[in-house]
Scaffold this active site. Structure first.
Site, short mmCIF file in Angstrom:
data_model
loop_
_atom_site.label_atom_id
_atom_site.label_comp_id
_atom_site.label_asym_id
_atom_site.label_seq_id
_atom_site.Cartn_x
_atom_site.Cartn_y
_atom_site.Cartn_z
N ARG A 31 0.82 -1.23 0.00
CA ARG A 31 0.00 0.00 0.00
C ARG A 31 0.85 1.28 0.00
O ARG A 31 0.45 2.30 0.58
CB ARG A 31 -0.97 0.04 1.19
CG ARG A 31 -1.95 -1.10 1.23
CD ARG A 31 -2.92 -1.13 0.06
NE ARG A 31 -3.75 -2.31 0.13
CZ ARG A 31 -3.47 -3.46 -0.50
NH1 ARG A 31 -2.39 -3.57 -1.26
NH2 ARG A 31 -4.27 -4.50 -0.38
N GLU A 35 -5.37 2.67 6.91
CA GLU A 35 -5.20 2.59 5.45
C GLU A 35 -5.89 3.78 4.77
O GLU A 35 -5.38 4.33 3.80
CB GLU A 35 -5.78 1.27 4.92
CG GLU A 35 -5.60 1.11 3.42
CD GLU A 35 -5.80 -0.31 2.91
OE1 GLU A 35 -5.38 -1.26 3.58
OE2 GLU A 35 -6.36 -0.45 1.82
N SER A 54 -11.24 -0.53 3.11
CA SER A 54 -10.64 -0.95 4.39
C SER A 54 -10.12 0.26 5.15
O SER A 54 -9.40 1.09 4.61
CB SER A 54 -9.48 -1.90 4.13
OG SER A 54 -9.98 -3.10 3.58
C1 LIG Z 1 -15.70 -0.53 -1.62
C2 LIG Z 1 -14.21 -0.29 -1.66
C3 LIG Z 1 -13.35 -1.36 -1.85
C4 LIG Z 1 -11.97 -1.15 -1.89
N1 LIG Z 1 -11.15 -2.22 -2.09
C5 LIG Z 1 -9.83 -2.04 -2.15
C6 LIG Z 1 -8.95 -3.14 -2.37
O1 LIG Z 1 -9.38 -4.27 -2.53
N2 LIG Z 1 -7.62 -2.90 -2.41
C7 LIG Z 1 -7.09 -1.65 -2.27
O2 LIG Z 1 -5.86 -1.49 -2.33
N3 LIG Z 1 -7.89 -0.58 -2.05
C8 LIG Z 1 -9.23 -0.74 -1.99
N4 LIG Z 1 -10.06 0.34 -1.77
C9 LIG Z 1 -9.47 1.66 -1.54
C10 LIG Z 1 -9.34 2.51 -2.81
O3 LIG Z 1 -10.22 2.07 -3.81
C11 LIG Z 1 -7.94 2.48 -3.36
O4 LIG Z 1 -7.06 2.97 -2.40
C12 LIG Z 1 -7.82 3.33 -4.64
O5 LIG Z 1 -6.64 2.94 -5.31
C13 LIG Z 1 -7.80 4.83 -4.41
O6 LIG Z 1 -7.84 5.47 -5.67
P1 LIG Z 1 -8.63 6.84 -5.88
O7 LIG Z 1 -8.42 7.29 -7.27
O8 LIG Z 1 -10.04 6.71 -5.44
O9 LIG Z 1 -7.81 7.79 -4.91
P2 LIG Z 1 -8.38 8.94 -3.95
O10 LIG Z 1 -9.21 8.33 -2.88
O11 LIG Z 1 -8.95 10.03 -4.74
O12 LIG Z 1 -7.01 9.44 -3.31
C14 LIG Z 1 -6.24 8.58 -2.49
C15 LIG Z 1 -4.83 9.19 -2.37
O13 LIG Z 1 -4.23 9.13 -3.66
C16 LIG Z 1 -3.83 10.45 -4.06
N5 LIG Z 1 -3.95 10.52 -5.52
C17 LIG Z 1 -5.04 10.30 -6.31
N6 LIG Z 1 -4.71 10.45 -7.60
C18 LIG Z 1 -3.40 10.78 -7.63
C19 LIG Z 1 -2.47 11.08 -8.67
N7 LIG Z 1 -2.80 11.09 -9.95
N8 LIG Z 1 -1.19 11.39 -8.31
C20 LIG Z 1 -0.80 11.40 -7.02
N9 LIG Z 1 -1.63 11.15 -5.99
C21 LIG Z 1 -2.91 10.82 -6.30
C22 LIG Z 1 -4.75 11.40 -3.32
O14 LIG Z 1 -4.15 12.68 -3.19
C23 LIG Z 1 -4.86 10.68 -2.00
O15 LIG Z 1 -3.71 10.96 -1.24
C24 LIG Z 1 -11.44 0.16 -1.74
C25 LIG Z 1 -12.32 1.24 -1.57
C26 LIG Z 1 -13.68 1.03 -1.54
C27 LIG Z 1 -14.61 2.19 -1.37
#
Ligand SMILES: Cc1cc2nc3c(=O)[nH]c(=O)nc-3n(C[C@H](O)[C@H](O)[C@H](O)COP(=O)(O)OP(=O)(O)OC[C@H]3O[C@@H](n4cnc5c(N)ncnc54)[C@H](O)[C@@H]3O)c2cc1C
Length: 315
Positions: A168, A310, A218
Site C-alpha cells: 500500500r 489505510e 478498508s
Molecule cells: C468498496 C471499496 C473497496 C476497496 N477495495 C480495495 C482493495 O481491494 N484494495 C485496495 O488497495 N484498495 C481498496 N479500496 C481503496 C481505494 O479504492 C484504493 O485505495 C484506490 O486505489 C484509491 O484510488 P482513488 O483514485 O479513489 O484515490 P483517492 O481516494 O482520490 O485518493 C487517495 C490518495 O491518492 C492520491 N492521488 C489520487 N490520484 C493521484 C495522482 N494522480 N497522483 C498522485 N496522488 C494521487 C490522493 O491525493 C490521496 O492521497 C477500496 C475502496 C472502496 C470504497
C-alpha cells in the site's frame, strides 16, 4: 489571493462540497476546486497553487478518503484525465482513467494482468500511489513506467524498479509526487477466462463488501503475522492469508473482538465487512476518528498489535 487564483485558472470553482466526490460521502467544502481534464491543466493547476503558496490536494476517484468536517481550505485538483490507448499488448493511460476502464478494456481484448482488480474502485493514479491490491495481485505487478511531477513541477519518468512499491505504498506516496500517466504490460490470454475471473471478483465484492452504504474500503491495513506473539501466530493461523505476505485480516480481528455493528453516531463498523466503516446517513469525520480510536484500543488490548490506518484524512 482567491481572485489571483481564479485569474490564472479558468473554470476554478469556489466552496464546493467534497461529499459527492468521495465514496464515504463525508466532509465539508473545498475552498477552491478545479477539475483538470488534460495533463497540461493538471500541471498548470499545481504550478499556480505552488506559485501562490496555496496548499493543494489531488483528488482521484475519492475512494480512500475521509474529508474533514471543516473541509479543505486550499485548492482541490480533481484529476479527470481519461485518455488511454492499447498497443502491442501494452496499456498506456492518463492518471484519471478509472480502474474499471482498465479492467474492462484489457479484458475485452483478451489481455491478462488486471483480473485481480475487478470491482476495485478509484483511478489509476490513486491505485499507483497506494499500490492498490486484492486477490493476490497489486498494481505494481504490471507497471512498465510512471510519469509524475516532481516537487519542482518537472515531469519525470520512473521505470518500475524506481517506483519503490511496497504494501500500500510507493515512491509517489512517500514523496508526494503527482502521477500523470503510466504504462502497463499485459499478456495475451483467453478472453472468456480473463473476463470471467474479473466478473467473479466483482461478484465477490458485491457479496462481501458493504456497497449498499457509503464507505471508503478498508479502514486499517491487514496485520503482518510477524507482529503477533508466537502463541497468537499459532492460534490465528487458520485466518492467515497472503496479501502479498502472510497477514491476519483486520476484518477477522475486528470480528473476533466483537466490533461488528459498533457505532459512533452515524458511523458504524460494517457488519458485512468489519474492517470497513459505513456512513449510515449524516456521518462526520470526527465520528470516524472516534470509532477508529475505539477499534484500535480494543484490538491492541485483545491481540497486542497496533492497527495501521489505510484510509486517508484530508484536512
Ligand atoms: C468498496 C471499496 C473497496 C476497496 N477495495 C480495495 C482493495 O481491494 N484494495 C485496495 O488497495 N484498495 C481498496 N479500496 C481503496 C481505494 O479504492 C484504493 O485505495 C484506490 O486505489 C484509491 O484510488 P482513488 O483514485 O479513489 O484515490 P483517492 O481516494 O482520490 O485518493 C487517495 C490518495 O491518492 C492520491 N492521488 C489520487 N490520484 C493521484 C495522482 N494522480 N497522483 C498522485 N496522488 C494521487 C490522493 O491525493 C490521496 O492521497 C477500496 C475502496 C472502496 C470504497
Amino acid at each position: 489571493m482567491p481572485d489571483t487564483l481564479s485569474r490564472f485558472l479558468g473554470g476554478l470553482q469556489k466552496n464546493v462540497s467534497l461529499k459527492k466526490y468521495t465514496t464515504f460521502r463525508i466532509g465539508g467544502n473545498a475552498k477552491y476546486f478545479f477539475i483538470a481534464r488534460t495533463i497540461p491543466l493538471v500541471i498548470k493547476a499545481i504550478k499556480v497553487a505552488r506559485d501562490l503558496r496555496t496548499p493543494f490536494f489531488i483528488l482521484g476517484g475519492g475512494s480512500n478518503l475521509v474529508v474533514s468536517d471543516k473541509g479543505f481550505s486550499g485548492l482541490v485538483v480533481h484529476i479527470q484525465t481519461k485518455k488511454y490507448r492499447i498497443e502491442a499488448g501494452k496499456f498506456f493511460c492518463e492518471a484519471g482513467v478509472s480502474m474499471a476502464t482498465l479492467v474492462k478494456e484489457t479484458g475485452k481484448r483478451g489481455l491478462s494482468g488486471f483480473e485481480w482488480a475487478g470491482g476495485l474502485p478509484g483511478s489509476v493514479g490513486g491505485a499507483i500511489r497506494g499500490n492498490a491490491g486484492a486477490f493476490k495481485g497489486e498494481i505494481k505487478d504490471n507497471i512498465l513506467w510512471v510519469i509524475a511531477l516532481d516537487k519542482k513541477g518537472r515531469e519525470k519518468l520512473f521505470l518500475r524498479n524506481r517506483c519503490k512499491f511496497s504494501y500500500r505504498s510507493s515512491l509517489f506516496k512517500e514523496k508526494g509526487l503527482v502521477i500523470l500517466s503510466a504504462a502497463f504490460s499485459l499478456k495475451k490470454g483467453n478472453k472468456r477466462a480473463i473476463q470471467s475471473i474479473a466478473a467473479d471478483h466483482i461478484a465477490y465484492r458485491k457479496e462481501r463488501h458493504p456497497l449498499e452504504y457509503p464507505n471508503a474500503g478498508s479502514v486499517f491495513k491487514n496485520c503482518d503475522l510477524k507482529k503477533f506473539s508466537l502463541a497468537l501466530q499459532k492460534k490465528l493461523q487458520p485466518a492467515v492469508k497472503i496479501d502479498p505476505f502472510p497477514v491476519v485480516p483486520t476484518a477477522y480481528l475486528n470480528d473476533q473482538a466483537g466490533l461488528k455493528g459498533v457505532r459512533q453516531n452515524a458511523i458504524q463498523v460494517s457488519v458485512k465487512h468489519p474492517n470497513c466503516m459505513v456512513n449510515l446517513g449524516k456521518g462526520k469525520a470526527k465520528d470516524v476518528i472516534l470509532l477508529m480510536q475505539k477499534v484500535k484500543k480494543i484490538i491492541k488490548k485483545k491481540f497486542g498489535v497496533e492497527l495501521e490506518q489505510e484510509i486517508e484524512f484530508v484536512e
